[in-house]
Scaffold this motif. Structure first.
Motif, PDB file in Angstrom:
ATOM      1  N   ARG A 180     -10.616  50.271  40.480  1.00  0.00           N
ATOM      2  CA  ARG A 180      -9.881  51.088  40.134  1.00  0.00           C
ATOM      3  C   ARG A 180      -8.515  49.632  38.111  1.00  0.00           C
ATOM      4  O   ARG A 180      -8.383  50.368  37.857  1.00  0.00           O
ATOM      5  CB  ARG A 180      -8.426  51.088  40.626  1.00  0.00           C
ATOM      6  CG  ARG A 180      -9.168  52.799  41.033  1.00  0.00           C
ATOM      7  CD  ARG A 180      -7.723  52.994  41.701  1.00  0.00           C
ATOM      8  NE  ARG A 180      -8.090  54.268  43.045  1.00  0.00           N
ATOM      9  CZ  ARG A 180      -8.436  55.364  42.804  1.00  0.00           C
ATOM     10  NH1 ARG A 180      -8.436  55.928  41.212  1.00  0.00           N
ATOM     11  NH2 ARG A 180      -8.604  56.259  43.556  1.00  0.00           N
ATOM     12  N   HIS A 181      -9.231  48.620  38.249  1.00  0.00           N
ATOM     13  CA  HIS A 181      -9.134  47.824  36.897  1.00  0.00           C
ATOM     14  C   HIS A 181     -10.056  47.989  36.476  1.00  0.00           C
ATOM     15  O   HIS A 181     -10.038  47.022  35.642  1.00  0.00           O
ATOM     16  CB  HIS A 181      -8.843  46.392  37.300  1.00  0.00           C
ATOM     17  CG  HIS A 181      -7.613  46.451  38.244  1.00  0.00           C
ATOM     18  ND1 HIS A 181      -7.314  44.965  38.980  1.00  0.00           N
ATOM     19  CD2 HIS A 181      -6.371  46.813  37.908  1.00  0.00           C
ATOM     20  CE1 HIS A 181      -6.060  45.639  39.177  1.00  0.00           C
ATOM     21  NE2 HIS A 181      -5.401  46.942  39.017  1.00  0.00           N
ATOM     22  N   PHE A 215     -11.106  49.914  32.593  1.00  0.00           N
ATOM     23  CA  PHE A 215     -10.272  50.904  32.558  1.00  0.00           C
ATOM     24  C   PHE A 215     -11.690  50.791  30.787  1.00  0.00           C
ATOM     25  O   PHE A 215     -10.972  51.190  29.497  1.00  0.00           O
ATOM     26  CB  PHE A 215      -9.316  50.279  31.187  1.00  0.00           C
ATOM     27  CG  PHE A 215      -8.113  50.243  32.598  1.00  0.00           C
ATOM     28  CD1 PHE A 215      -8.440  51.010  33.533  1.00  0.00           C
ATOM     29  CD2 PHE A 215      -7.485  48.931  33.546  1.00  0.00           C
ATOM     30  CE1 PHE A 215      -7.102  51.018  34.940  1.00  0.00           C
ATOM     31  CE2 PHE A 215      -7.066  48.133  33.890  1.00  0.00           C
ATOM     32  CZ  PHE A 215      -6.616  49.530  34.514  1.00  0.00           C
ATOM     33  N   CYS A 265       0.422  41.495  36.741  1.00  0.00           N
ATOM     34  CA  CYS A 265       0.700  42.570  37.823  1.00  0.00           C
ATOM     35  C   CYS A 265       1.558  43.886  37.238  1.00  0.00           C
ATOM     36  O   CYS A 265       1.925  44.755  36.490  1.00  0.00           O
ATOM     37  CB  CYS A 265       0.794  42.479  38.728  1.00  0.00           C
ATOM     38  SG  CYS A 265       0.063  41.066  39.339  1.00  0.00           S
ATOM     39  N   CYS A 307       1.546  45.872  33.962  1.00  0.00           N
ATOM     40  CA  CYS A 307       1.264  47.397  33.589  1.00  0.00           C
ATOM     41  C   CYS A 307       1.734  47.716  34.367  1.00  0.00           C
ATOM     42  O   CYS A 307       2.513  49.572  34.432  1.00  0.00           O
ATOM     43  CB  CYS A 307      -0.478  47.263  33.981  1.00  0.00           C
ATOM     44  SG  CYS A 307      -1.514  47.023  33.186  1.00  0.00           S
ATOM     45  N   HIS A 308       2.070  48.149  35.657  1.00  0.00           N
ATOM     46  CA  HIS A 308       2.726  48.355  37.101  1.00  0.00           C
ATOM     47  C   HIS A 308       4.368  48.934  36.996  1.00  0.00           C
ATOM     48  O   HIS A 308       4.536  49.726  37.810  1.00  0.00           O
ATOM     49  CB  HIS A 308       2.296  47.741  38.541  1.00  0.00           C
ATOM     50  CG  HIS A 308       1.006  48.047  38.821  1.00  0.00           C
ATOM     51  ND1 HIS A 308       0.158  48.933  39.566  1.00  0.00           N
ATOM     52  CD2 HIS A 308      -0.587  47.166  38.446  1.00  0.00           C
ATOM     53  CE1 HIS A 308      -1.233  48.881  39.732  1.00  0.00           C
ATOM     54  NE2 HIS A 308      -1.792  47.198  39.320  1.00  0.00           N
ATOM     55  N   THR A 353      -0.497  38.144  43.495  1.00  0.00           N
ATOM     56  CA  THR A 353      -2.062  37.979  44.168  1.00  0.00           C
ATOM     57  C   THR A 353      -2.432  37.034  45.115  1.00  0.00           C
ATOM     58  O   THR A 353      -3.597  36.854  45.688  1.00  0.00           O
ATOM     59  CB  THR A 353      -2.122  36.899  42.672  1.00  0.00           C
ATOM     60  OG1 THR A 353      -1.303  35.968  42.698  1.00  0.00           O
ATOM     61  CG2 THR A 353      -2.456  37.555  41.656  1.00  0.00           C
ATOM     62  N   TYR A 365      -7.310  48.580  48.389  1.00  0.00           N
ATOM     63  CA  TYR A 365      -6.330  48.800  47.555  1.00  0.00           C
ATOM     64  C   TYR A 365      -6.552  47.169  46.933  1.00  0.00           C
ATOM     65  O   TYR A 365      -5.642  46.358  46.760  1.00  0.00           O
ATOM     66  CB  TYR A 365      -4.660  48.247  48.028  1.00  0.00           C
ATOM     67  CG  TYR A 365      -4.894  49.798  48.702  1.00  0.00           C
ATOM     68  CD1 TYR A 365      -4.560  51.082  47.809  1.00  0.00           C
ATOM     69  CD2 TYR A 365      -4.266  50.125  49.684  1.00  0.00           C
ATOM     70  CE1 TYR A 365      -4.638  52.569  47.974  1.00  0.00           C
ATOM     71  CE2 TYR A 365      -3.968  50.970  50.670  1.00  0.00           C
ATOM     72  CZ  TYR A 365      -4.122  52.583  49.161  1.00  0.00           C
ATOM     73  OH  TYR A 365      -3.496  54.390  49.777  1.00  0.00           O
TER      74      TYR A 365
HETATM   75  C1  HEC Z   1      -3.823  46.070  32.249  1.00  0.00           C
HETATM   76  C2  HEC Z   1      -3.321  46.741  33.891  1.00  0.00           C
HETATM   77  C3  HEC Z   1      -2.959  46.127  34.685  1.00  0.00           C
HETATM   78  C4  HEC Z   1      -3.092  44.356  34.920  1.00  0.00           C
HETATM   79  C5  HEC Z   1      -2.636  43.900  34.671  1.00  0.00           C
HETATM   80  C6  HEC Z   1      -2.979  45.511  36.376  1.00  0.00           C
HETATM   81  N1  HEC Z   1      -3.535  46.299  37.183  1.00  0.00           N
HETATM   82 FE1  HEC Z   1      -3.380  47.338  38.728  1.00  0.00          FE
HETATM   83  N2  HEC Z   1      -3.650  49.069  37.668  1.00  0.00           N
HETATM   84  C7  HEC Z   1      -3.334  49.657  37.250  1.00  0.00           C
HETATM   85  C8  HEC Z   1      -3.886  51.059  36.631  1.00  0.00           C
HETATM   86  C9  HEC Z   1      -4.103  51.493  35.205  1.00  0.00           C
HETATM   87  C10 HEC Z   1      -3.685  50.596  37.693  1.00  0.00           C
HETATM   88  C11 HEC Z   1      -4.289  51.973  38.555  1.00  0.00           C
HETATM   89  C12 HEC Z   1      -5.493  53.170  38.225  1.00  0.00           C
HETATM   90  C13 HEC Z   1      -6.287  54.385  38.446  1.00  0.00           C
HETATM   91  O1  HEC Z   1      -5.029  55.016  37.781  1.00  0.00           O
HETATM   92  O2  HEC Z   1      -7.245  54.770  38.883  1.00  0.00           O
HETATM   93  C14 HEC Z   1      -4.569  50.051  38.918  1.00  0.00           C
HETATM   94  C15 HEC Z   1      -4.201  50.011  40.179  1.00  0.00           C
HETATM   95  C16 HEC Z   1      -4.809  49.417  40.573  1.00  0.00           C
HETATM   96  C17 HEC Z   1      -3.959  49.101  42.719  1.00  0.00           C
HETATM   97  C18 HEC Z   1      -4.931  50.060  43.178  1.00  0.00           C
HETATM   98  C19 HEC Z   1      -5.981  49.811  43.231  1.00  0.00           C
HETATM   99  C20 HEC Z   1      -7.171  51.171  44.368  1.00  0.00           C
HETATM  100  O3  HEC Z   1      -8.427  50.917  44.816  1.00  0.00           O
HETATM  101  O4  HEC Z   1      -6.516  52.293  44.737  1.00  0.00           O
HETATM  102  C21 HEC Z   1      -4.002  47.614  42.975  1.00  0.00           C
HETATM  103  C22 HEC Z   1      -3.564  47.121  44.199  1.00  0.00           C
HETATM  104  C23 HEC Z   1      -3.161  46.892  41.444  1.00  0.00           C
HETATM  105  N3  HEC Z   1      -3.299  47.985  40.398  1.00  0.00           N
HETATM  106  C24 HEC Z   1      -3.078  45.871  41.952  1.00  0.00           C
HETATM  107  C25 HEC Z   1      -2.753  44.889  40.449  1.00  0.00           C
HETATM  108  C26 HEC Z   1      -2.005  43.760  41.047  1.00  0.00           C
HETATM  109  C27 HEC Z   1      -2.320  42.867  42.124  1.00  0.00           C
HETATM  110  C28 HEC Z   1      -2.855  43.288  39.653  1.00  0.00           C
HETATM  111  C29 HEC Z   1      -1.725  41.717  39.303  1.00  0.00           C
HETATM  112  C30 HEC Z   1      -2.807  40.411  39.590  1.00  0.00           C
HETATM  113  C31 HEC Z   1      -2.153  44.139  38.730  1.00  0.00           C
HETATM  114  N4  HEC Z   1      -2.761  45.827  39.573  1.00  0.00           N
HETATM  115  C32 HEC Z   1      -2.514  44.183  37.642  1.00  0.00           C
HETATM  116  C33 HEC Z   1      -3.168  48.675  36.270  1.00  0.00           C
HETATM  117  C34 HEC Z   1      -2.890  47.187  35.880  1.00  0.00           C
END
Ligand code: HEC
Ligand code: HEC
Ligand code: HEC
Ligand code: HEC
Length: 248
Positions: free
Chosen positions: A37-38, A40, A103, A106-107, A213, A227
């Motif tokens: 899911r990361h 893009f 994190c 974006c979140h 993290t 996740y």
């Molecule tokens: C560049 C943007 C971005 C950053 C920076 C980012 N994320 Fe995400 N993350 C997303 C997006 C967008 C989704 C959902 C993707 C989708 O809709 O399928 C996601 C999904 C996830 C998921 C769900 C994974 C799954 O398999 O269901 C987790 C957990 C997560 N992120 C944790 C983190 C953590 C912890 C950090 C920092 C270490 C982080 N993210 C940094 C954009 C980001």
């Protein structure tokens, strides 16, 4: 499907197919960023995968060659302190140096996922303006509101001793022996507060803390469950994520 058939599809149908493609990619836990899911890269003109978060040149911040626009939200919880009396942290997304701010860039849903800086090859500005909506399951800390989120950017009682981290000190009523002395032995990264950017390092008694993290690996590598979790969701499992820090 051949090219001729593709040409007759409406733009909406193509978009739907692309979404479907992304959904079916899904890498298994631990398989890396590609297909997770990361990943893009489908939203990037050159198909680059790391660029949404890091760049080798001209990074926005020095730490981690960070390339994603940080959130300017003021992060806080809706309660003052934990049951143990530790103050909940307050921090600004664009000045806090720990990985949690990365994190939340974006979140928290205020910055587009495609809002990254330097683009190695073409220098073109990114076009993907998708922001994680507060209604999404992936929304964490919407617009700064961390209500309901486990403490992060806060002290960990490393070696069963109080810590000061990100300006917060372990509260007086925290039962220090209810935490594992050293969770890094179980693959949980802890962070050290050097006064500026907290970073992963050999933890030091008195200035150790936890970040997003500590529980999640954004690269889907040191992961044993869904996740991006560094432990199992099942309490039956010896690798249970909560038991990697809490002794209960
Ligand atoms: C560049 C943007 C971005 C950053 C920076 C980012 N994320 Fe995400 N993350 C997303 C997006 C967008 C989704 C959902 C993707 C989708 O809709 O399928 C996601 C999904 C996830 C998921 C769900 C994974 C799954 O398999 O269901 C987790 C957990 C997560 N992120 C944790 C983190 C953590 C912890 C950090 C920092 C270490 C982080 N993210 C940094 C954009 C980001
Ligand atoms: C969704 C955002 C995201 C993507 C995509 C991403 N990273 Fe990271 N990366 C992070 C975050 C957040 C950290 C900080 C982890 C920490 O401090 O514990 C990090 C840390 C790192 C580090 C420092 C060492 C470490 O692992 O902690 C390296 C090296 C790295 N990333 C390389 C890459 C490469 C190469 C890619 C592309 C294959 C990539 N990353 C893709 C978010 C991302
Ligand atoms: C103490 C461990 C821990 C910390 C710290 C933590 N998470 Fe999680 N996170 C989890 C667990 C466990 C789940 C799975 C929850 C479930 O069963 O649905 C999860 C789920 C998620 C999801 C998937 C969607 C959802 O809400 O279920 C995202 C996205 C996410 N976390 C992001 C983050 C971000 C961003 C941070 C830092 C602000 C963070 N997490 C801090 C343990 C943690
Ligand atoms: C990386 C280490 C770590 C992991 C993993 C972890 N915790 Fe925590 N937990 C902490 C720390 C540190 C605190 C804050 C202690 C304090 O009050 O100073 C905390 C506090 C708590 C609190 C008390 C919050 C309050 O407001 O009093 C609860 C409940 C909790 N954790 C549940 C969980 C659950 C459930 C899991 C598994 C999903 C989990 N923790 C995983 C380190 C961790």
């Amino acid at each position: 499907m051949n090219r001729a058939a593709t040409r007759h599809l409406s733009a909406a149908a193509v978009a739907a197919l692309l979404l479907l493609g992304a959904a079916t990619l899904s890498a298994a836990p631990g398989d890396g960023v590609t297909g997770s899911r990361h990943d893009f890269s489908a939203h990037q003109p050159n198909g680059e995968i790391c660029i949404f978060c890091h760049t080798p040149h001209n990074a926005k911040t020095r730490t981690l060659l960070w390339n994603h626009t940080l959130s300017s939200s003021a992060f806080r919880w809706n309660v003052a302190r934990t049951t143990g009396g530790t103050d909940f942290a307050q921090f600004s997304g664009d000045t806090y140096g720990g990985p949690t701010a990365k994190c939340l860039s974006c979140h928290d849903g205020t910055v587009a996922v495609g809002d990254y800086g330097y683009l190695t090859a073409s220098g073109q500005p990114p076009a993907w303006d998708y922001k994680i909506p507060s209604s999404s399951a992936y929304s964490v800390g919407p617009a700064g509101d961390l209500k309901g989120t486990h403490p992060v950017s806060m002290p960990y009682p490393f070696m069963n001793q109080a810590s000061t981290y990100n300006g917060v000190t372990t509260g007086a009523h925290v039962a220090l022996d209810e935490w594992l002395a050293d969770p890094t032995a179980a693959g949980i990264p802890l962070y050290t507060d050097f006064g500026t950017a907290p970073r992963q390092a050999a933890p030091q008694v008195g200035r150790t803390g936890i970040e997003c993290t500590s529980c999640h690996d954004p690269h889907n590598q040191a992961v044993s469950d869904v996740y991006f979790l560094r432990g199992s969701l099942s309490s039956e499992d010896p690798d249970y994520i909560c038991a990697k820090c809490h002794e209960k």
